[in-house]
Design a protein around this motif. Structure first.
Motif, PDB file in Angstrom:
ATOM      1  N   LYS A  51       1.018  -1.408  -0.463  1.00  0.00           N
ATOM      2  CA  LYS A  51      -0.559  -0.276  -0.301  1.00  0.00           C
ATOM      3  C   LYS A  51       1.038   0.610  -0.312  1.00  0.00           C
ATOM      4  O   LYS A  51       0.284   2.218   0.941  1.00  0.00           O
ATOM      5  N   ARG A  52       1.876   1.299  -0.577  1.00  0.00           N
ATOM      6  CA  ARG A  52       2.545   2.805  -0.582  1.00  0.00           C
ATOM      7  C   ARG A  52       3.331   2.642  -2.459  1.00  0.00           C
ATOM      8  O   ARG A  52       3.398   1.790  -3.465  1.00  0.00           O
ATOM      9  N   PRO A  53       3.366   4.339  -2.446  1.00  0.00           N
ATOM     10  CA  PRO A  53       3.762   4.424  -4.051  1.00  0.00           C
ATOM     11  C   PRO A  53       5.051   3.620  -3.982  1.00  0.00           C
ATOM     12  O   PRO A  53       6.097   3.967  -3.691  1.00  0.00           O
ATOM     13  N   VAL A  54       5.464   3.817  -5.964  1.00  0.00           N
ATOM     14  CA  VAL A  54       6.847   2.747  -6.435  1.00  0.00           C
ATOM     15  C   VAL A  54       6.459   3.855  -7.417  1.00  0.00           C
ATOM     16  O   VAL A  54       8.091   3.659  -7.783  1.00  0.00           O
ATOM     17  N   ALA A  55       6.144   4.745  -7.745  1.00  0.00           N
ATOM     18  CA  ALA A  55       6.007   5.497  -9.359  1.00  0.00           C
ATOM     19  C   ALA A  55       5.251   6.609  -9.070  1.00  0.00           C
ATOM     20  O   ALA A  55       4.439   7.055  -8.730  1.00  0.00           O
ATOM     21  N   VAL A  86       2.463   7.148 -24.381  1.00  0.00           N
ATOM     22  CA  VAL A  86       2.779   5.944 -24.093  1.00  0.00           C
ATOM     23  C   VAL A  86       3.881   5.723 -23.049  1.00  0.00           C
ATOM     24  O   VAL A  86       5.108   6.408 -23.317  1.00  0.00           O
ATOM     25  N   TRP A  87       4.131   4.782 -21.759  1.00  0.00           N
ATOM     26  CA  TRP A  87       4.956   5.687 -21.218  1.00  0.00           C
ATOM     27  C   TRP A  87       5.966   3.723 -20.872  1.00  0.00           C
ATOM     28  O   TRP A  87       4.958   2.837 -21.354  1.00  0.00           O
ATOM     29  N   GLN A  88       7.295   3.513 -20.659  1.00  0.00           N
ATOM     30  CA  GLN A  88       7.250   2.668 -19.869  1.00  0.00           C
ATOM     31  C   GLN A  88       7.831   2.279 -18.565  1.00  0.00           C
ATOM     32  O   GLN A  88       8.392   3.049 -18.391  1.00  0.00           O
ATOM     33  N   LEU A  89       6.746   1.921 -17.970  1.00  0.00           N
ATOM     34  CA  LEU A  89       6.477   1.448 -16.630  1.00  0.00           C
ATOM     35  C   LEU A  89       6.734   0.430 -16.494  1.00  0.00           C
ATOM     36  O   LEU A  89       5.809  -0.649 -16.161  1.00  0.00           O
ATOM     37  N   GLY A  90       7.726  -0.631 -16.147  1.00  0.00           N
ATOM     38  CA  GLY A  90       7.790  -1.957 -16.343  1.00  0.00           C
ATOM     39  C   GLY A  90       8.235  -2.049 -14.468  1.00  0.00           C
ATOM     40  O   GLY A  90       8.957  -0.928 -13.550  1.00  0.00           O
ATOM     41  N   GLU A  94      10.891   1.146 -12.361  1.00  0.00           N
ATOM     42  CA  GLU A  94      10.425   2.477 -10.737  1.00  0.00           C
ATOM     43  C   GLU A  94      11.203   2.829  -9.314  1.00  0.00           C
ATOM     44  O   GLU A  94      11.056   3.664  -9.359  1.00  0.00           O
ATOM     45  N   GLY A  95      12.606   2.105  -9.536  1.00  0.00           N
ATOM     46  CA  GLY A  95      13.985   2.263  -8.839  1.00  0.00           C
ATOM     47  C   GLY A  95      13.886   3.702  -8.900  1.00  0.00           C
ATOM     48  O   GLY A  95      14.164   4.665  -8.523  1.00  0.00           O
ATOM     49  N   ALA A  96      13.766   4.413 -10.803  1.00  0.00           N
ATOM     50  CA  ALA A  96      14.876   4.988 -10.840  1.00  0.00           C
ATOM     51  C   ALA A  96      13.570   6.603 -11.225  1.00  0.00           C
ATOM     52  O   ALA A  96      13.594   8.390 -11.153  1.00  0.00           O
ATOM     53  N   LEU A  97      12.387   5.894 -10.564  1.00  0.00           N
ATOM     54  CA  LEU A  97      11.550   7.332 -10.100  1.00  0.00           C
ATOM     55  C   LEU A  97      11.090   7.856  -8.674  1.00  0.00           C
ATOM     56  O   LEU A  97      11.235   6.663  -7.985  1.00  0.00           O
ATOM     57  N   THR A 109       9.273  18.457 -11.401  1.00  0.00           N
ATOM     58  CA  THR A 109      10.612  18.129 -12.878  1.00  0.00           C
ATOM     59  C   THR A 109      10.749  16.728 -11.737  1.00  0.00           C
ATOM     60  O   THR A 109      12.059  16.253 -12.710  1.00  0.00           O
ATOM     61  N   SER A 110       9.856  16.289 -11.594  1.00  0.00           N
ATOM     62  CA  SER A 110       9.996  14.596 -10.935  1.00  0.00           C
ATOM     63  C   SER A 110      10.989  14.403 -12.304  1.00  0.00           C
ATOM     64  O   SER A 110       9.961  14.022 -13.198  1.00  0.00           O
TER      65      SER A 110
END
Length: 409
Positions: A51-55, A86-90, A94-97, A109-110
């Motif tokens: 239940k936490r944001p990852v991106a 269209v975004w790539q989100l695998g 997630e680690g870079a976001l 600017t995130s």
């Protein structure tokens, strides 16, 4: 002895991350993630196990109208800034976001995911897009389904026409080209297109539209390049249609509107194109106006609507009978989404299947070794992930910026 009435249902949990109204919600990645989007253009991907944001990123300058997934790691968003992206989100992206939620005032600017495609489309209608695979049969085996998610086939995207608010444009991705145009019907005053759905089978394409006037129409293209022909027209609603959804059986669809009516309509086979006596299967007067965000669960048993009266209503897809009223939000609800009910095998990632240069015997041996090492003891994390991905979640987004998650039916 009188029975004690059951207490009203309560959400399993609530996601509090947006500072403005939530306009779209969508489950992805085998139900392990939930995407939520708001009126300021922010998108949040939530890990449902924790239940936490990852991106978190700002996908559009203004409100997001809709979200869909394309394959395993592609996300399509449609904003009121006239962009369809269209975004790539695998998982690996997630680690870079950013993980800073919109409610905590993150910098505009995130970092964003990799932008794969972008179309300039009409958004004056407040109508979201609709997508379907371009005439390719669905895979039958688990491994073929996984490969289709990893390497998604071309899709068709339906949006309101750029110049004519009563017409419809159909684009093809990844080519980013306009594949067809459906012109507004000049014989009927329909107003703007308000809701769309699309489905393709082999060379046949069907587009379902809901209009400002309360009309709904079905257009068919029998062969690529042929003109679209209207095969169905009904006027069950007195107010603008707000949502259209095709049932998984692909032989009917449901509409909801600003009035209190929900209607089920036929989707005739090719041989029924010229029938003129087609009528709605069923029209239900619910006494609750302003139901939108209509979504049908993947097992075709139930559908849900988000109500301006702050209620989420669940209906039987077969009988159209109201089954449940979910009340937790204090202000209007705008969007719903069901977790997909799928074969547990489809939840596996592509790494669980043979690589292109790896035969099945070798893959089986490798996976057996890994299984012995990693599954000797079922961990708490594994149990948490299994529960998050297998529960029949229903998500509802509201004007209060919160998303309630329900475990029902």
């Amino acid at each position: 002895m009188s029975s004690v009435p059951l207490p009203p249902p309560q959400p399993s949990f609530v996601l509090r991350g947006h500072s403005v109204q939530v306009h779209a919600v969508h489950f992805i990645q085998g139900n392990s993630r939930l995407l939520t989007a708001d009126a300021d253009g922010w998108l949040v991907s939530w890990n449902l196990s924790y239940k936490r944001p990852v991106a978190v990123w700002k996908a559009h300058e203004t409100a997001v109208l809709g979200i869909r997934s394309w394959g395993l790691d592609r996300i399509i968003t449609h904003g009121r800034d006239s962009r369809l992206a269209v975004w790539q989100l695998g998982f690996e992206d997630e680690g870079a976001l950013s993980k800073v939620l919109p409610v905590d005032n993150p910098p505009i600017t995130s970092p964003q995911p990799w932008l794969l495609h972008m179309l300039i489309v009409n958004t004056l209608n407040f109508c979201s897009f609709a997508i379907c695979v371009e005439g390719i049969p669905q895979p039958h085996s688990v491994q073929m389904a996984i490969q289709a998610r990893k390497h998604p086939p071309p899709i068709l995207v339906a949006v309101p026409n750029t110049m004519d608010s009563g017409g419809i444009d159909i684009y093809q991705l990844p080519a980013e080209t306009r594949a067809a145009v459906i012109h507004a019907d000049r014989g009927i005053t329909t107003g703007m297109v308000m809701a769309l759905a699309i489905q393709a089978e082999s060379s046949r394409l069907q587009v379902i539209a809901g209009y400002e006037s309360g009309h709904t129409m079905v257009y068919v293209q029998s062969d690529p390049g042929a003109q679209f022909q209207r095969l169905y027209c009904a006027h069950p609603h007195s107010q603008p249609i707000l949502s259209v959804a095709i049932l998984p059986s692909k032989d009917c669809y449901v509409t909801s509107a600003a009035d209190a009516i929900i209607a089920k309509h036929p989707l005739p086979a090719v041989q029924g194109i010229w029938k003129t006596d087609l009528k709605p299967f069923k029209i239900v007067h619910t006494k609750h106006s302003g139901q939108q965000g209509l979504q049908v669960r993947s097992d075709a048993k139930i559908f849900a609507t988000a109500g301006w009266d702050a209620r989420v209503r669940v209906y039987s897809a077969k009988t159209m009978k109201e089954l449940a009223v979910l009340k937790w939000h204090k202000v209007g609800c705008y969007a719903t989404a069901f977790a997909e009910i799928v074969d547990p095998e489809l939840v596996k990632t592509a790494d669980d299947f043979p690589k292109e240069d790896e035969d099945e015997d070798e893959a089986r041996e490798n996976h057996s070794t890994i299984a012995k090492q990693s599954t000797a003891i079922t961990t708490v994390q594994q149990r948490r992930d299994d529960k998050a991905q297998s529960t029949h979640w229903l998500a509802a987004g509201s004007k209060d910026g919160k998303v309630s998650i329900w475990d029902i039916y």
